[in-house]
Every structure is written in C-alpha cells, then in structure tokens.
Design a protein around this motif. Structure first.
Motif, short mmCIF file in Angstrom:
data_model
loop_
_atom_site.label_atom_id
_atom_site.label_comp_id
_atom_site.label_asym_id
_atom_site.label_seq_id
_atom_site.Cartn_x
_atom_site.Cartn_y
_atom_site.Cartn_z
N ALA A 1 -5.74 -1.11 -11.20
CA ALA A 1 -6.46 -2.29 -10.56
C ALA A 1 -5.86 -2.59 -9.23
O ALA A 1 -6.35 -2.79 -8.20
CB ALA A 1 -6.66 -3.48 -11.45
N PHE A 2 -4.48 -2.77 -9.33
CA PHE A 2 -3.63 -3.05 -8.14
C PHE A 2 -3.84 -2.01 -7.10
O PHE A 2 -3.84 -2.32 -5.68
CB PHE A 2 -2.26 -3.76 -8.42
CG PHE A 2 -2.35 -4.99 -8.97
CD1 PHE A 2 -2.59 -6.20 -8.13
CD2 PHE A 2 -2.22 -5.31 -10.11
CE1 PHE A 2 -2.58 -7.35 -8.65
CE2 PHE A 2 -2.15 -6.56 -10.95
CZ PHE A 2 -2.22 -7.63 -9.79
N VAL B 1 -6.11 0.02 -6.47
CA VAL B 1 -7.32 0.33 -5.65
C VAL B 1 -7.40 -1.30 -4.78
O VAL B 1 -7.96 -1.12 -3.83
CB VAL B 1 -8.70 -0.04 -6.80
CG1 VAL B 1 -9.74 0.03 -6.13
CG2 VAL B 1 -8.41 1.46 -7.59
N ARG B 2 -6.93 -2.42 -5.27
CA ARG B 2 -6.88 -3.36 -4.58
C ARG B 2 -6.26 -3.23 -3.04
O ARG B 2 -6.55 -3.53 -2.21
CB ARG B 2 -6.16 -4.67 -5.14
CG ARG B 2 -6.10 -5.97 -4.41
CD ARG B 2 -5.38 -6.99 -5.32
NE ARG B 2 -5.22 -8.05 -4.45
CZ ARG B 2 -6.14 -9.20 -4.26
NH1 ARG B 2 -7.37 -8.80 -4.76
NH2 ARG B 2 -5.88 -10.30 -3.40
N TYR B 3 -5.41 -2.52 -3.04
CA TYR B 3 -4.49 -2.30 -1.81
C TYR B 3 -4.65 -0.94 -1.36
O TYR B 3 -3.99 -0.40 -0.51
CB TYR B 3 -2.84 -2.41 -2.22
CG TYR B 3 -2.55 -3.72 -2.84
CD1 TYR B 3 -2.95 -4.96 -2.43
CD2 TYR B 3 -1.71 -3.82 -3.85
CE1 TYR B 3 -2.50 -6.30 -2.99
CE2 TYR B 3 -1.37 -4.93 -4.33
CZ TYR B 3 -1.70 -6.14 -3.85
OH TYR B 3 -1.44 -7.20 -4.48
N GLY B 4 -6.02 -0.74 -1.52
CA GLY B 4 -6.64 0.36 -0.62
C GLY B 4 -6.88 1.80 -1.17
O GLY B 4 -7.42 2.71 -0.60
N ALA B 5 -6.28 2.16 -2.58
CA ALA B 5 -6.23 3.45 -3.00
C ALA B 5 -7.61 3.71 -3.64
O ALA B 5 -8.58 3.00 -3.62
CB ALA B 5 -5.31 3.72 -4.05
N ASP B 6 -7.79 4.94 -3.46
CA ASP B 6 -9.06 5.52 -4.16
C ASP B 6 -9.10 5.47 -5.45
O ASP B 6 -8.09 5.61 -6.38
CB ASP B 6 -9.49 7.10 -3.80
CG ASP B 6 -10.28 7.70 -4.29
OD1 ASP B 6 -11.51 7.60 -4.01
OD2 ASP B 6 -10.07 8.74 -5.31
N ASP C 1 1.01 -1.51 0.06
CA ASP C 1 -0.04 0.09 0.04
C ASP C 1 0.75 1.41 -0.12
O ASP C 1 0.39 2.22 0.36
CB ASP C 1 -0.92 -0.05 1.21
CG ASP C 1 -0.17 -0.25 2.37
OD1 ASP C 1 1.12 -0.29 2.42
OD2 ASP C 1 -0.84 -0.21 3.24
N ARG D 1 -1.49 9.81 0.91
CA ARG D 1 -2.09 10.50 2.08
C ARG D 1 -1.13 11.60 2.80
O ARG D 1 -1.48 12.37 3.52
CB ARG D 1 -2.48 9.50 3.12
CG ARG D 1 -3.81 9.09 3.27
CD ARG D 1 -4.23 7.79 3.97
NE ARG D 1 -3.90 6.79 3.55
CZ ARG D 1 -3.41 5.55 3.87
NH1 ARG D 1 -2.98 5.57 5.26
NH2 ARG D 1 -3.13 4.53 3.35
N ILE E 1 0.14 5.36 0.87
CA ILE E 1 0.73 6.01 2.17
C ILE E 1 1.29 7.34 1.56
O ILE E 1 1.22 8.64 2.38
CB ILE E 1 1.60 5.07 2.62
CG1 ILE E 1 1.14 4.03 3.65
CG2 ILE E 1 2.58 5.91 3.67
CD1 ILE E 1 2.01 2.91 3.94
#
Lengths: 396, 393
Positions: free
Chosen positions: A324-325, A327-332, A294, A301, A298
């Motif tokens: 896609a990856f 977003v998978r790992y938490g990004a908007d 992620d 943010r 980080i």
C-alpha cells in the motif's frame, strides 16, 4: 492436455484436493483473473484459471468477493529465531548458522503466517561484520527440517556503523564482547575483506575443513551469495567495492539510500531488498541522511531487481502494508505486489516453487478481503503447501 | 521552509481583528462526520467559520473559490493525545501537576508541519506516560510561530500515569498517587493558607474544573483509575493501553470516554489453545457504546497518520463512520470542543482537509488544509514533500 493431466492425477492417486473458486486471482506472474479458481492437489497448485477442471472429491471453497494472492515472502528477517540473532562472540562468524537458532514453535512465526507471510529469509542480525549463514524457510512446519527450504542460503554480512557500535579498542585488562574490533566504518570494511583473505590462504583463524572457511571459499567462487546489510549510500558503495574486489555475488538489504546508487546497482545486477521509508519523519529531517519516500520506484525504473521488506521495526507482520505504501509513493500496483512475492522468491532462489500462482508451484497463498494495496483489506486465510495454516477465528 | 512561512503568515492573521474573508469549496464530496455524506456540495466559509454546507449554494462574489471537483472534504483530524512537539515530555520528578506543555511546546518543531501535511488541524499536546502526575497539556492548532498563537485551550487537562517508573512496584506507585491526591484534597479544605500557584492545578483537578487524562498501561489499571475517579470526583478520560478493551464493560458502567492505544492491532498468545490470536482494541469499546478516539503517538509507521489508524480500525471491523468519527468529532468532544470543531457543520470553525480521494485510501493525499478559514497547507507548495517524492503525473 487436460485429459493427460487427469490421467496423471489418477495414476498418482489424488489424496487431497481443494478448489478455491469464484475469487479474484492475482497470479503475479501473469494477467489477473477477475473471477476464477485455483486447484490445489497434494500441496501443489495444479491449475489456475477462469475455468478449471475440478478433480473428483475435491473440497470446494467459494471465495466470492475475495482476492487470492501468492503467499508473501519476507526477504530479510529474524522470524522464528529463538533468542538473540547476533552472535556477539566474534565479529566474523561464518561458521554459525541461523538454522540452529530456529524454533518452529515461535509465536512470531504464527503471527507472521496470520499476516500472510508464507516464506522467509531468516538471517543473523546486523551486529557482526560476518554474522553467519542465513536460511530460507517456510513459516509453517512442526520441525526445523520441515521448515527449511535452503539451509545455507547465503552468508550474512553488514557494512556500515552497525558492527562497530559500542565497540572500543582494548586497553589492557580482560577483553569483553565489546572490546572487539572494529571501531569504525573503515575497520568494518577491513574485517570483511580480511575474512576472505584469511579464508583464501587458510590463515590464522582457519584450519582445513573449517565450515566457516568452506563457506567463505564458496562465496569467493561465486557459488554462495553474500547478503549485505547496508543502509546509507556510503555503505552501499563500500559493499559494491568489496564485491568487485573479491569477486563476490552480493545481495543488498535495508538500502534506504539505494536511490543514490540505482544505476551502479543495476549495472552490476545486484538485487536489493529495500526496507521502505514510510513515515512522515522522512520529510525535512536534517540529520545528514538522504531518505526518500519513492526509493522503490526509482530502483525499479533503473532496472534494479528490488523486493520490499516490512517497514519500520523489521516485523514481518507489516509486510503487506509495504504494498500500500509503495503504491502511495508512486509505484505501479503490480510491481509493488511482485516485490513481496515473486521478486523475493527469485532473489532467494526459490521461484521454481513459490512467489506466484502458477501450476506446479507449491500451494502457498493468501485470501484477502479486498485489494492487496488497500489498507482496509484483511488477511482472512493463509495456505502453505496446500494446508490452511491460518483462518480467522469466528470470535473476532 | 516555505510551509513554515506560510504557516507563520497565517498565524499572524489568525487572532487578528474579526475578519470577513470568504472562502468557498465548490463541488466536493463532503464527509461532515456529524451526518451523511453529500456529493457535489459547497462549503461556504466566512470569518473563519463554516457559514453553510449544501448543494446549490450561491457563492459570494468576494469568496476565494477552491475547486472541489473530484475532491473529498473531511473535518480536520483531531489528535487527541500526543507527547510530541515538545522538548521532552516526561519530568523526572514523579509529581509535577504545576508544569504545563505550554512552556515546552516548540512551534517550529517539524512535527506540527507534518501534522498539517496529514490533515490534522487540532492537537492536544500532553505530558508523557512516564511521570505519575505529569503536568498539564494544551490544545493547539499546528499553525503559528509562537506558542500563544497556536493555543486553543491552555492547560486543558492534567496527565496522570498509572505506569510505575522502573524500579517502583505498581502498589507503591498507586500508594504514592493516592497520597498526592489525598494531600491535595486536604489542602483544599484548608482555607487559611496563602494561595499557592503550585497548588492551583490540583485544586482545579479536584474541583472538576480540569479533566484528568489517566494513562492505563494494562486493563487492570482501568479499575484503579475508575476507583480514583470515584474517590476524588475526578473528571477522567482514559488513555488506554493496547489491551484496555478488556475492561470495556467496567468503563461502560461509568460512561467514561477513552483514547485507544496507538497499536490498535496486536497479537496475543492464547495459552489454552496454543494459538496466536490477533486482537483489535476498538471492537469491544465500540460495542460497549463508549465514546473513543484514535491516537498516533509512538506509532511505528509515523506519527500523525490518523488516516492510517482509521483504515486499520476498518480493516478490523469498525464501520467507516465509526472510524472517521474516532479521528475527528469524538476526539473533539473528548477535549470539550465538540461544539466548535470536529465536524463540518454550520457555525463550527472552518478546520477542513481537502483530500484527493477517500480518507481511508492509502493512495489519497491531503491537498489543502484550512484552519479557521485560512489556507495553511497546500501540497502543490510543499517543497519538503517534493524533495523526497517525485509526483507522478
């Protein structure tokens, strides 16, 4: 306003107009349009919206159910470079330019276009401490001149173990490529610093008017950015120290451990082109690296201007999968798509021309079968400067 | 480490005396692969097997209940061909039919843990592609701290590679391979000699008791593989290179099962039209009606991403059902285990992956994995994953 635009158009003589319509449009710069149109006139975007004025004689392309996004921009690659991207003759080579290695007929360019990449930052490899000068190109064009947007876009450098790998100190006998300095991380940092010292005083390796020296001096004056490949946290720290000391404007690429220095990067306003870690191999590896899945989130943010590169083997073809990856790992979702379009355009200094679907920008766009963060979405058509440069073949 | 211990404990209980533990996954969207999807279904598991699947099933009083609301349950993915999880996959000697990955599987290799994390419940660990007759592979579950406890089928298939070693021509490679097969079949006729354990695997291969996984780096190797299969009556499964689809017609004539190259999507230059053409390995194979499986060995994005491979296949035109089957039931059948694993059906091993969403969605995570009815992975307890990824609320 519309009347004025129409009048202007008449005055300019419309040669070539295309309207993409009934598509979902993700402009990146503004709100998404669930169903709208993009009007392309003479290679530029003239209007984007839910409703538009259709110029007379325009070709209408109905894209019901499709998604239109800005062309993808690979912010760090060796796309279209014929032969090796590293000049092994010298570890400090600001005088060489990647533009001289560019081959417009390279199959890699066609492949990248087919995967939605419409522009790229093409640079020397990571083998030299100062590898040469990088260029910003469009991925389409019959000649180099037609492709190059910015010929001297940045000086490319590398910090870390890369430039010293395989080197050994000369022990008498003939010097070879691999009997080069430096042989350690500290040697790499010193070579970097020394290059700028030498340029400043016109020392041993520089004469007046030497193009390499000119570029280093421009960098010292803050007029030419220095792109630094640095993967590990420790390399990033070295890069920031060198930039502080020499007063350079730097941009970091690779940056796999950038999460360790997110605040320092944000404070210095250093942009990052992140090569995302996407694989399972990141988990539970005990090799001294501190990779995360992620890192992108980080950095965003923390306020670091972060663009995404293609994952893995530095091949532009995979650039869309970075979305896609991420977003998978938490990004908007919006941030992830921005990171392969508008953000790299800003970092490369071409956001006045590309990176988002806005009136006045070049018509560089991609038609997808579905959402950009969906791995089952296909790149169906790609337009660069108003021309379709890739269309799916019917025989697939 | 926690994952590992959980796996170890589960392994200890696997293979123990017949156990009667009941598990129920309640109210999930179930994709059985063998049949149509069922919304709001319950899966009942007892003694490691699937007892029932359907709506409105009564949940036994003694069952551990896993809430399946908003979850999707798929059969555990089956990795049909991997060369990972061992110390090294390729022997340097060209012909080593007598070796087996049984002796090189490293149960604590993080590879197996990652496989579980991606929803894989069965793997066929094979010798690599760089040895002519590379040895025998084993089918394992990625659970357990000993090779024995992982084992489903010891010595399940023989690996043969048609890729010549560096410095060896293709014709010399094939001549050497024919010589090995010829000598082994001659030895088979000679009944007088002492039984030689080193010869046994080749005997089993030639008697059709051991299937051969034949790696065909290019489409033209497919013809040689099929010819050898005919000449020596081998039971072959083809491990195709990325352009193997070009031989789909030939393969279809023999009805041989295939394993697609991990690089499903690739580019080729069309010399005539001066165009770059994107190719997909699955289309012609599917259209020829062949049984095929996906693999992830050596994929740049990460091994064990069978869900990613299935999504890539769908992006390139396969149906969802075809793509999911190629990661579950088809590989199970190719391994000869179709009656036991690969789909969610009554009587099969309870190898299941509980997902947070659609299996082909990149935003989906594997939440819980069951192997033979035992919960062997839970994302909520995956400390290693948490260390590299902050879970967003």
């Amino acid at each position: 306003m519309i009347a004025l635009a129409a009048a202007l158009l008449l005055g300019l003589q419309v040669e070539d107009a295309t309207v993409l319509t009934k598509a979902r449009i993700i402009t990146v710069s503004g709100e998404e349009i669930p169903e709208g149109s993009v009007v392309v006139v003479n290679g530029r975007i003239q209007q984007v919206g839910a409703t538009v004025d259709v110029p007379q004689g325009a070709k209408i392309v109905v894209l019901a159910g499709k998604t239109v996004i800005p062309g993808l921009i690979d912010g760090g690659c060796t796309l279209g470079v014929a032969g090796p991207a590293n000049e092994d003759g010298d570890e400090v080579a600001p005088q060489v330019r990647i533009a001289d290695s560019l081959d417009p007929r390279s199959p890699d360019l066609a492949r990248a276009r087919g995967c939605g990449v419409t522009a790229a930052f093409v640079e020397p490899g990571n083998r030299g401490v100062i590898g040469g000068t990088a260029a910003v190109i469009r991925t389409s064009g019959t000649s180099r001149a037609a492709m190059i947007l910015r010929e001297d876009a940045a000086i490319k450098a590398a910090i870390g173990p890369g430039p010293s790998q395989g080197n050994y100190p000369p022990r008498g006998g003939a010097a070879t490529f691999f009997a080069r300095r430096p042989t350690t991380r500290m040697g790499v940092a010193w070579e970097f610093k020394k290059a700028f010292f030498d340029a400043r005083r016109g020392g041993e390796r520089h004469s007046e008017g030497d193009p390499g020296r000119e570029r280093l001096l421009l960098a010292l004056a803050g007029k030419l950015p220095v792109r630094i490949a640095a993967s590990r946290g420790t390399d990033l720290e070295t890069a920031m120290q060198l930039a502080d000391e020499l007063g350079l404007t730097i941009v970091i690429e690779e940056a796999q451990e950038a999460h360790l220095h997110a605040e320092a990067l944000a404070k210095r306003k250093i942009p990052v082109l992140l090569r995302p870690s996407v694989g399972a191999a990141v988990i539970g590896v005990n090799d001294g690296t501190d990779l995360r899945l992620d890192t992108f989130g980080i950095l965003i943010r923390a306020g670091v201007r972060t663009a995404l590169l293609a994952p893995g083997e530095q091949r532009s073809e995979g650039l869309l999968s970075s979305v896609a990856f991420a977003v998978r790992y938490g990004a908007d979702r919006r941030a992830a798509l921005r990171a392969v379009t508008l953000t790299p355009a800003e970092i490369l200094g071409v956001s006045d021309r590309m990176g988002s679907l806005d009136a006045g920008k070049d018509a560089d766009l991609v038609v997808l079968s579905g959402d950009p963060a969906d791995l089952t979405s296909r790149v169906e058509r790609v337009m660069i400067g108003g021309r379709w440069v890739s269309e799916e073949r019917a025989d697939r | 480490m926690k994952v590992l211990w959980a796996a170890a404990l589960a392994a200890l209980s696997l293979g123990a005396a017949p156990d009667d533990t009941a598990v129920a996954i309640k109210g999930a969207r179930v994709i059985p692969v063998s049949g149509p999807e069922i919304d709001g279904a319950t899966i009942l598991i007892r003694g490691g097997r699937i007892e029932a699947v359907g709506k409105d099933l009564e949940i036994p009083w003694d069952a551990r209940v896993i809430d399946g609301a908003k979850k999707v349950v798929v059969p555990g993915f089956v990795e049909v061909h991997t060369t990972r999880g061992t110390d090294r996959p390729n022997e340097r000697i060209a012909s080593v039919p007598f070796v087996s990955t049984f002796d090189s599987i490293n149960p604590v290799d993080p590879f197996y843990e990652d496989a579980l994390r991606q929803g894989i419940t069965t793997l066929c660990v094979m010798p690599g592609n760089d040895t002519m007759i590379g040895g025998q592979g084993c089918v394992v579950r990625p659970v357990g701290v000993t090779t024995e406890s992982m084992m489903i089928v010891r010595n399940a298939a023989m690996k043969i590679s048609l890729r010549p070693r560096p410095g060896v021509s293709r014709m010399a490679h094939l001549a050497a391979l024919r010589k090995e097969l010829h000598e082994a079949s001659e030895a088979l006729k000679d009944k007088k000699g002492e039984p030689d354990p080193r010869r046994e695997p080749m005997s089993r291969l030639l008697k059709g008791l051991l299937p051969a996984f034949v790696y065909c780096p290019t489409a033209s190797d497919v013809h040689r593989a099929l010819e050898l299969a005919d000449a020596y009556k081998l039971k072959v499964k083809l491990v195709l290179g990325r352009d193997g689809w070009k031989a789909a017609g030939e393969i279809a004539k023999k009805g041989v099962e295939v394993i697609l190259d991990p690089e499903l999507e690739y580019w080729e230059s069309d010399e005539e039209k001066h165009e770059e053409v994107r190719r997909f390995g699955g289309d012609a194979i599917a259209k020829a009606g062949l049984k095929f499986a996906l693999q992830t060995d050596g994929m740049p994005y990460g091994t064990s991403y069978l869900w990613y491979q299935a999504a890539t296949a769908v992006r390139n035109g396969l149906s969802r059902a075809e793509a999911l089957r190629a990661a579950t039931l088809s590989p199970a059948e190719i391994l000869g285990l179709g009656a036991r694993i690969g789909s969610i059906d009554k009587g099969k091993d309870a190898n299941l992956a509980v997902l947070t969403g659609d299996p082909l969605d990149a935003q989906t995570w594997v939440e819980t994995v069951l192997v033979e009815g035992k919960v062997v992975y839970e994302r909520s307890k995956d400390e290693k994953l948490k260390r590299v990824l902050e879970v967003k609320k």
